[in-house]
Design a protein around this motif. Structure first.
Motif, PDB file in Angstrom:
ATOM      1  N   VAL A  80      -6.820   5.628   4.375  1.00  0.00           N
ATOM      2  CA  VAL A  80      -5.965   6.129   3.294  1.00  0.00           C
ATOM      3  C   VAL A  80      -6.111   7.642   3.200  1.00  0.00           C
ATOM      4  O   VAL A  80      -7.235   8.170   3.218  1.00  0.00           O
ATOM      5  N   LYS A 133      -6.004   8.581  -1.920  1.00  0.00           N
ATOM      6  CA  LYS A 133      -7.335   8.750  -2.508  1.00  0.00           C
ATOM      7  C   LYS A 133      -7.404  10.109  -3.198  1.00  0.00           C
ATOM      8  O   LYS A 133      -6.861  11.099  -2.707  1.00  0.00           O
ATOM      9  N   CYS A 158       0.825  -1.218   0.000  1.00  0.00           N
ATOM     10  CA  CYS A 158       0.000   0.000   0.000  1.00  0.00           C
ATOM     11  C   CYS A 158       0.851   1.256   0.000  1.00  0.00           C
ATOM     12  O   CYS A 158       0.347   2.355   0.251  1.00  0.00           O
ATOM     13  N   SER A 217      -0.220   2.525   7.158  1.00  0.00           N
ATOM     14  CA  SER A 217      -1.183   1.906   8.070  1.00  0.00           C
ATOM     15  C   SER A 217      -0.600   1.829   9.482  1.00  0.00           C
ATOM     16  O   SER A 217       0.605   1.671   9.673  1.00  0.00           O
ATOM     17  N   LEU A 259      -0.220   4.894  -1.377  1.00  0.00           N
ATOM     18  CA  LEU A 259      -1.647   4.860  -1.704  1.00  0.00           C
ATOM     19  C   LEU A 259      -2.307   6.178  -1.290  1.00  0.00           C
ATOM     20  O   LEU A 259      -2.208   6.594  -0.138  1.00  0.00           O
TER      21      LEU A 259
END
Length: 334
Positions: free
Chosen positions: A133, A40, A35, A159, A38
């Motif tokens: 995210v 959005k 991830c 995370s 990552l």
């Protein structure tokens, strides 16, 4: 600040990097978090659409801006490099995961030295560990320090499952090998299972660099580990990359200082002596006080020096009186 890089599993490559004063900045696909990077873009896409609705007569221009930001977002995978560090040298999981189950070693860096003299600029920041995210927000990028905030949004979040790493991250403008000031390496910590022959090789290639060495060991009756300093097997009086460069005849003139600063004139010579011993100094070009940033009680000095004979652009360093005193006291060949 001291930061740490755990190494293991590719000893010869790591040894070569230490020898050549280099670190490798990986791309997002080379890291172990799937991830990584990552982001959005829902908020950003809504903002762009709102601009197109409001300024419909300029939709073509807004589309060009949209494409430019999309290209920038893609840079995190195609251009920017990532050098991940921790703020801890004694974490059991980091030794297990990144130092070949304690058969490797951990490098202690001084962060300021690691970032100094870097062109192009390196970014550095603590990783923020979150449950969601991050969302790319066009307005926040514009309202804050644009480049810094954009890089942090793209590569500054992970995370919470990774929180144990306590990561500080350096972002380079190019992936691959990056050079650094060798004085950034302050110590090497060897794992519980580090082979003696590899310990010897590291000590041998780092001769003359004033690096300290430690062996990790288990604390009695505990799950924790601690470091015990060990003796350098290859002591030498020969200093790595050490030379004393000339000082230009017109580099400084104490008589030119304003009267309020005359009692600081000895610091001009002191700073020149410090800078002429910089590993990449060819000649000290100019030394003075920055009046715009100084007060009578706290002057700020600067020195400019060439890195080679035909150097058109000089390199500049800044020092306070305390910093000058501290480094000057370390000179042993005046």
């Amino acid at each position: 600040m001291l930061v740490y890089k755990y190494r293991g599993g590719a000893f010869n490559r790591d040894l070569e990097s230490l020898k050549n004063d280099e670190f490798w900045a990986s791309n997002t696909k080379q890291l172990n978090d799937p991830c990584e990077g990552l982001v959005k873009t829902t908020v950003y896409q809504n903002q762009i659409q709102a601009l197109k609705n409001i300024f419909y007569q300029h939709e073509e221009t807004i589309t060009l801006v949209e494409q430019s930001f999309q290209n920038i977002l893609e840079m995190k995978d195609t251009k920017l490099g990532i050098f991940s560090l921790s703020k801890r040298f004694n974490d059991e999981l980091l030794w297990a995961h990144y130092a070949d189950s304690h058969k490797g070693f951990c490098i202690e860096y001084e962060l300021d030295r690691l970032l100094s003299k870097q062109k192009p600029k390196h970014y550095s920041f603590d990783i923020q560990y979150v449950n969601k995210v991050p969302n790319f927000d066009f307005s926040k990028v514009l309202n804050q320090n644009g480049a810094d905030s954009l890089v942090k949004i793209m590569l500054g979040f992970k995370s919470k499952r990774w929180e144990y790493e306590n990561e500080l991250r350096i972002i380079t403008e190019n992936q691959g090998l990056n050079s650094y000031d060798f004085r950034a390496v302050k110590a090497i910590y060897f794992g519980l299972k580090a082979p003696n022959e590899e310990i010897d090789k590291i000590m041998q290639i780092l001769q003359g660099r004033k690096v300290k060495y430690f062996q990790m060991k288990l604390k009695p009756n505990s799950f924790e580990i601690e470091a015990e300093q060990i003796t350098d097997k290859f002591p030498t009086c020969v200093k790595y990359k050490y030379s004393i460069s000339p000082i230009a005849e017109s580099a400084f003139d104490p008589a030119n200082l304003k009267s309020d600063y005359q009692h600081f004139s000895p610091y001009l010579q002191k700073l020149a002596e410090i800078v002429r011993r910089e590993p990449d100094c060819y000649e000290v070009d100019y030394v003075d006080i920055i009046l715009s940033k100084s007060t009578i009680d706290h002057p700020i000095f600067f020195a400019q020096y060439k890195t080679h004979e035909d150097d058109f652009y000089t390199r500049t360093v800044h020092y306070t009186t305390n910093q000058i005193d501290a480094e000057y006291d370390l000179i042993d060949d005046l």
